[in-house]
Scaffold this motif. Structure first.
Motif, PDB file in Angstrom:
ATOM      1  N   ARG A 174       0.813  -1.533  -0.172  1.00  0.00           N
ATOM      2  CA  ARG A 174      -0.245   0.298   0.132  1.00  0.00           C
ATOM      3  C   ARG A 174       0.749   1.216   0.152  1.00  0.00           C
ATOM      4  O   ARG A 174       1.063   2.076  -0.226  1.00  0.00           O
ATOM      5  CB  ARG A 174      -0.772  -0.020   1.470  1.00  0.00           C
ATOM      6  N   ALA A 175       1.808   1.275   0.832  1.00  0.00           N
ATOM      7  CA  ALA A 175       3.107   2.900   1.125  1.00  0.00           C
ATOM      8  C   ALA A 175       3.823   3.008  -0.545  1.00  0.00           C
ATOM      9  O   ALA A 175       3.493   3.901  -1.415  1.00  0.00           O
ATOM     10  CB  ALA A 175       3.923   2.177   1.762  1.00  0.00           C
ATOM     11  N   ILE A 176       3.962   1.322  -1.237  1.00  0.00           N
ATOM     12  CA  ILE A 176       4.972   1.919  -1.952  1.00  0.00           C
ATOM     13  C   ILE A 176       3.497   2.069  -3.822  1.00  0.00           C
ATOM     14  O   ILE A 176       4.486   2.785  -4.534  1.00  0.00           O
ATOM     15  CB  ILE A 176       5.248  -0.162  -2.438  1.00  0.00           C
ATOM     16  N   ALA A 177       2.696   1.961  -3.243  1.00  0.00           N
ATOM     17  CA  ALA A 177       1.557   2.464  -4.254  1.00  0.00           C
ATOM     18  C   ALA A 177       1.600   3.829  -3.972  1.00  0.00           C
ATOM     19  O   ALA A 177       0.722   4.760  -5.308  1.00  0.00           O
ATOM     20  CB  ALA A 177      -0.392   1.313  -3.822  1.00  0.00           C
ATOM     21  N   GLN A 178       1.181   4.062  -2.626  1.00  0.00           N
ATOM     22  CA  GLN A 178       1.112   5.096  -2.827  1.00  0.00           C
ATOM     23  C   GLN A 178       1.935   6.435  -2.949  1.00  0.00           C
ATOM     24  O   GLN A 178       2.080   7.646  -3.585  1.00  0.00           O
ATOM     25  CB  GLN A 178       0.110   5.593  -1.768  1.00  0.00           C
ATOM     26  N   MET A 179       3.184   6.138  -2.984  1.00  0.00           N
ATOM     27  CA  MET A 179       4.295   6.347  -3.005  1.00  0.00           C
ATOM     28  C   MET A 179       4.450   7.062  -4.771  1.00  0.00           C
ATOM     29  O   MET A 179       5.162   7.365  -5.832  1.00  0.00           O
ATOM     30  CB  MET A 179       5.904   6.155  -3.168  1.00  0.00           C
ATOM     31  N   MET A 180       4.344   5.718  -5.455  1.00  0.00           N
ATOM     32  CA  MET A 180       4.340   5.456  -7.209  1.00  0.00           C
ATOM     33  C   MET A 180       2.952   5.916  -7.687  1.00  0.00           C
ATOM     34  O   MET A 180       3.084   6.731  -8.979  1.00  0.00           O
ATOM     35  CB  MET A 180       4.150   4.396  -7.408  1.00  0.00           C
ATOM     36  N   THR A 181       2.053   6.320  -6.780  1.00  0.00           N
ATOM     37  CA  THR A 181       1.139   7.255  -7.690  1.00  0.00           C
ATOM     38  C   THR A 181       1.308   9.073  -7.282  1.00  0.00           C
ATOM     39  O   THR A 181       0.370   9.690  -7.830  1.00  0.00           O
ATOM     40  CB  THR A 181      -0.099   6.766  -7.174  1.00  0.00           C
ATOM     41  N   LEU A 182       2.115   9.037  -6.073  1.00  0.00           N
ATOM     42  CA  LEU A 182       2.223  10.184  -6.232  1.00  0.00           C
ATOM     43  C   LEU A 182       2.941  11.432  -6.421  1.00  0.00           C
ATOM     44  O   LEU A 182       3.907  10.513  -7.451  1.00  0.00           O
ATOM     45  CB  LEU A 182       2.543  10.289  -4.691  1.00  0.00           C
ATOM     46  N   ARG A 183       2.715  12.159  -7.130  1.00  0.00           N
ATOM     47  CA  ARG A 183       3.819  13.090  -8.049  1.00  0.00           C
ATOM     48  C   ARG A 183       5.239  13.137  -7.569  1.00  0.00           C
ATOM     49  O   ARG A 183       5.167  13.352  -6.117  1.00  0.00           O
ATOM     50  CB  ARG A 183       3.186  14.585  -8.141  1.00  0.00           C
ATOM     51  N   ARG A 184       6.269  13.113  -7.899  1.00  0.00           N
ATOM     52  CA  ARG A 184       7.145  12.832  -7.445  1.00  0.00           C
ATOM     53  C   ARG A 184       7.814  14.432  -6.531  1.00  0.00           C
ATOM     54  O   ARG A 184       8.383  14.542  -5.284  1.00  0.00           O
ATOM     55  CB  ARG A 184       8.221  13.623  -8.196  1.00  0.00           C
ATOM     56  N   GLY A 185       7.265  15.726  -6.469  1.00  0.00           N
ATOM     57  CA  GLY A 185       7.063  17.083  -6.466  1.00  0.00           C
ATOM     58  C   GLY A 185       6.595  16.975  -4.157  1.00  0.00           C
ATOM     59  O   GLY A 185       7.013  17.450  -3.939  1.00  0.00           O
ATOM     60  N   HIS A 186       5.365  15.854  -4.208  1.00  0.00           N
ATOM     61  CA  HIS A 186       4.655  16.052  -2.990  1.00  0.00           C
ATOM     62  C   HIS A 186       5.642  14.687  -2.366  1.00  0.00           C
ATOM     63  O   HIS A 186       4.848  14.392  -1.668  1.00  0.00           O
ATOM     64  CB  HIS A 186       3.506  15.138  -3.636  1.00  0.00           C
ATOM     65  N   ASP A 227      13.551  10.905   1.606  1.00  0.00           N
ATOM     66  CA  ASP A 227      13.628   9.688   1.904  1.00  0.00           C
ATOM     67  C   ASP A 227      12.588   8.491   1.383  1.00  0.00           C
ATOM     68  O   ASP A 227      12.734   7.648   0.256  1.00  0.00           O
ATOM     69  CB  ASP A 227      13.313   9.080   3.484  1.00  0.00           C
ATOM     70  N   GLU A 228      11.664   9.490   1.043  1.00  0.00           N
ATOM     71  CA  GLU A 228      10.262   8.366   0.102  1.00  0.00           C
ATOM     72  C   GLU A 228      10.869   8.588  -0.995  1.00  0.00           C
ATOM     73  O   GLU A 228      11.045   7.204  -2.250  1.00  0.00           O
ATOM     74  CB  GLU A 228       8.579   9.011   0.497  1.00  0.00           C
ATOM     75  N   ALA A 229      11.221   9.801  -2.157  1.00  0.00           N
ATOM     76  CA  ALA A 229      11.956   9.029  -3.112  1.00  0.00           C
ATOM     77  C   ALA A 229      13.405   8.404  -3.490  1.00  0.00           C
ATOM     78  O   ALA A 229      12.945   7.977  -4.660  1.00  0.00           O
ATOM     79  CB  ALA A 229      12.500  11.065  -3.431  1.00  0.00           C
TER      80      ALA A 229
END
Length: 149
Positions: free
Chosen positions: A27-39, A43-45
């Motif tokens: 779920r965390a990976i999916a959220q990171m992948m759907t957010l825009r890179r600027g958000h 660490d997440e990037a």
């Protein structure tokens, strides 16, 4: 104070080969992948870049998701026909087949200015009330609860 120091030190430790300390949840990976890179945080990037390097098919799927989001946001229904074959070849094949089956509704959602979100919200509220009443929701009682709310 020692606890805080130990916690900070433990969190700063990484594995010797530079991979993330702990694999995030799906779920965390999916959220990171759907957010825009600027958000994303730094660490997440970093984590996302390592995941995309390790699993290139996931990176392709993320690119397709970004492209689909841009189509929806910018209401470009003509790009759907070019996007569907690409999506059907990758990890989004099930989603793409569902869109192809209901293509007319998807195109209408992109082209039309109106939405049925208000109606869906009221239906969701009504079903929630009905579930809360444990099957006692006859029409008169349900009407009284809806009007009172």
């Amino acid at each position: 104070m020692v606890t805080e120091w130990a916690t900070r030190r433990r969190r700063s430790e990484t594995t010797p080969d530079g991979r993330p300390r702990k694999c995030p949840s799906a779920r965390a990976i999916a959220q990171m992948m759907t957010l825009r890179r600027g958000h994303l945080t730094r660490d997440e990037a970093t984590t996302l870049a390592q995941i995309e390097d390790g699993v290139p098919r996931l990176a392709e799927a993320a690119a397709l998701v970004d492209e689909f989001q841009n189509m929806i946001r910018n209401r470009k229904s003509d790009a759907l026909d070019a996007w569907l074959p690409k999506a059907e070849q990758g990890m989004l094949s099930s989603f793409a087949r569902g869109l192809r089956a209901d293509r007319e509704a998807v195109v209408a959602a992109m082209e039309e200015p109106w939405s049925n979100g208000q109606a869906e919200g009221q239906i969701n509220r009504l079903k929630t009330l009905k579930r809360q009443m444990y099957g006692r929701a006859k029409l008169d009682l349900l009407k009284a609860r809806m009007i009172a709310a």
